[in-house]
Write a protein that holds these residues in place. Structure first.
Motif, short mmCIF file in Angstrom:
data_model
loop_
_atom_site.label_atom_id
_atom_site.label_comp_id
_atom_site.label_asym_id
_atom_site.label_seq_id
_atom_site.Cartn_x
_atom_site.Cartn_y
_atom_site.Cartn_z
N UNK A 1 0.83 -1.20 0.00
CA UNK A 1 0.00 0.00 0.00
C UNK A 1 0.87 1.25 0.00
N UNK A 2 1.94 1.25 0.80
CA UNK A 2 2.83 2.41 0.87
C UNK A 2 3.53 2.64 -0.46
N UNK A 3 3.95 1.56 -1.09
CA UNK A 3 4.60 1.68 -2.39
C UNK A 3 3.63 2.27 -3.42
N UNK A 4 2.39 1.78 -3.40
CA UNK A 4 1.37 2.28 -4.33
C UNK A 4 1.08 3.75 -4.09
N UNK A 5 1.03 4.15 -2.82
CA UNK A 5 0.76 5.55 -2.49
C UNK A 5 1.88 6.46 -3.03
N UNK A 6 3.12 6.03 -2.84
CA UNK A 6 4.25 6.83 -3.32
C UNK A 6 4.26 6.92 -4.84
N UNK A 7 3.91 5.85 -5.51
CA UNK A 7 3.89 5.87 -6.97
C UNK A 7 2.80 6.81 -7.48
N UNK B 1 -7.04 0.20 -2.23
CA UNK B 1 -7.69 -0.59 -3.28
C UNK B 1 -6.66 -1.38 -4.08
N UNK B 2 -5.59 -0.70 -4.48
CA UNK B 2 -4.55 -1.37 -5.26
C UNK B 2 -3.87 -2.49 -4.50
N UNK B 3 -3.58 -2.23 -3.22
CA UNK B 3 -2.91 -3.25 -2.41
C UNK B 3 -3.80 -4.45 -2.19
N UNK B 4 -5.10 -4.21 -1.98
CA UNK B 4 -6.03 -5.30 -1.75
C UNK B 4 -6.21 -6.14 -3.01
N UNK B 5 -6.34 -5.47 -4.14
CA UNK B 5 -6.54 -6.17 -5.40
C UNK B 5 -5.31 -6.99 -5.79
N UNK C 1 -17.13 -2.13 -1.97
CA UNK C 1 -17.09 -1.91 -3.41
C UNK C 1 -15.66 -1.72 -3.90
N UNK C 2 -14.82 -1.16 -3.07
CA UNK C 2 -13.47 -0.76 -3.47
C UNK C 2 -12.41 -1.77 -3.06
N UNK C 3 -12.52 -2.30 -1.87
CA UNK C 3 -11.48 -3.16 -1.32
C UNK C 3 -11.87 -4.62 -1.58
N UNK D 1 -9.99 -12.07 3.11
CA UNK D 1 -10.63 -10.94 3.76
C UNK D 1 -10.29 -9.67 2.99
N UNK D 2 -10.98 -8.59 3.34
CA UNK D 2 -10.65 -7.28 2.81
C UNK D 2 -10.72 -6.27 3.94
N UNK D 3 -10.10 -5.11 3.79
CA UNK D 3 -10.08 -4.12 4.86
C UNK D 3 -11.47 -3.70 5.32
#
Length: 349
Positions: free
Chosen positions: A1-7, A80-84, A205-207, A311-313
């Motif tokens: 998730x942190x990597x996705x946020x930085x990107x 969302x990206x990290x979960x997917x 819907x998102x996670x 599971x999801x968040x």
């Protein structure tokens, strides 16, 4: 998730591809850490294959990425990206390995501190939102478990898991690296709900783990009594405690998938949801708990571990009849035609 946020933060500043950018370094490094997880086609593919970017260089570029003010949309997009991207039936992909590399982990701490300072991330650690719960069904599937009670479904689940373990012990190889896959998830077969996020849509819907690319959904409000007793999973320790109190053995049936996902070989258990229902109405996984522990080998006791998988968040699974679905439903459609993806109520004709 942190990597996705930085990107995403860098893309907001540098929307065009830049060979010296952090995002390009992530792509190249991820490819060389796990070549099979990144497909390279077209002009320049051979050059990319020969370009080696080490995690240390990725960390150096990450340190130079300016971090914009946190927004609810950016946080949702990263989660969302990290979960997917979760995968419990295959080895970690290149970005997984890159994010775990020590130089990158050190620089990701800056991203974590930036996010956690924002009030917009505070709900990630909050317990169940009892006055704001929605259940989502996908596509044209309006199943709401009305054909059986939660108790019946949990009894059937328990019997099936026990039978499957006996059969798997007899029929499946004990080598964890054997080419075998089966049910990799650790969720109970009951009603699930989440709260709404900043735009009023259910988080569910998102996670979504292992998404099938749905573009249509139906949401229904879930009503709860004030005395609903919910077990909070806010991290690995809470999940481990659940497994210690209510274990059911799943080593033979989950061995191969969870070995590929975690690299661990040993005994596996999951919570016995049928027994847990005697004490709790539901089990809620916080966003922070998901990000910290999902997909990892969680030690339950010496020689035994478990995995939060499927599971999801912010999901809550309801083990009893405590949760009631509302009669009215909201039909939703995914609109990804523009720059911003959104779920919107379907127009009635």
């Amino acid at each position: 998730m942190l990597l996705a946020y930085a990107m995403e933060a860098e893309r907001a500043l540098l929307p065009e591809w830049n060979d010296d950018a952090f995002c390009s370094a992530v792509f190249l490094a991820a490819h060389h850490l796990a070549p099979d997880s990144v497909t390279l086609l077209g002009p320049g593919a051979d050059e990319v294959r020969q370009t080696v970017v080490a995690p240390g260089e990725v960390a150096r570029r990450l340190a130079e990425v300016p971090l914009p003010e946190v927004t609810a949309a950016a946080l949702r997009s990263a989660v969302t990206g990290a979960t997917d991207a979760a995968r419990y039936w295959e080895e970690p992909d290149g970005e997984d390995l890159l994010a775990a590399a020590e130089p990158v982990r050190r620089e990701l701490r800056r991203i974590a501190e930036h996010i956690t300072r924002s009030p917009l991330s505070q709900w990630w650690t909050e317990p169940l939102a009892t006055d704001d719960q929605w259940s989502v069904s996908w596509g044209d599937d309006g199943a709401d478990f009305a054909d059986s009670t939660a108790a019946e479904r949990l009894r059937d689940w328990h019997a099936r898991v026990v039978d499957e373990e006996i059969r798997a012990e007899r029929e499946r190889p004990t080598n964890p690296a054997a080419n075998w896959s089966a049910e990799w998830w650790s969720i109970p077969p009951v009603l699930c709900s989440t709260r709404t996020v900043f735009d009023g849509t259910p988080a569910q819907l998102w996670f979504v783990e292992d998404s099938l690319g749905w573009t249509r959904a139906t949401a229904r409000r879930v009503s709860l009594p004030p005395d609903a007793r919910v077990y909070e999973v806010d991290g690995a320790q809470a999940w481990a405690a659940l497994c210690r109190r209510f274990p059911v053995e799943v080593t033979a049936q989950k061995r191969h998938d969870w070995y590929r996902a975690t690299g661990r070989n040993g005994s596996w258990v999951v919570p016995d949801w049928a027994r847990l229902a005697d004490e709790y109405s539901g089990v809620h996984l916080t966003v922070a708990g998901y990000l910290a522990a999902a997909g990892t080998a969680i030690e339950v006791e010496a020689g035994t571990a478990s995995v939060i998988a499927g599971w999801a968040p912010d999901e809550t699974y309801w083990l009893t009849v405590t949760a009631e679905l509302g009669a009215d439903s909201v039909a939703l459609l995914l609109d990804d035609s523009g720059e911003d993806v959104a779920w919107a109520e379907e127009a009635q004709h």
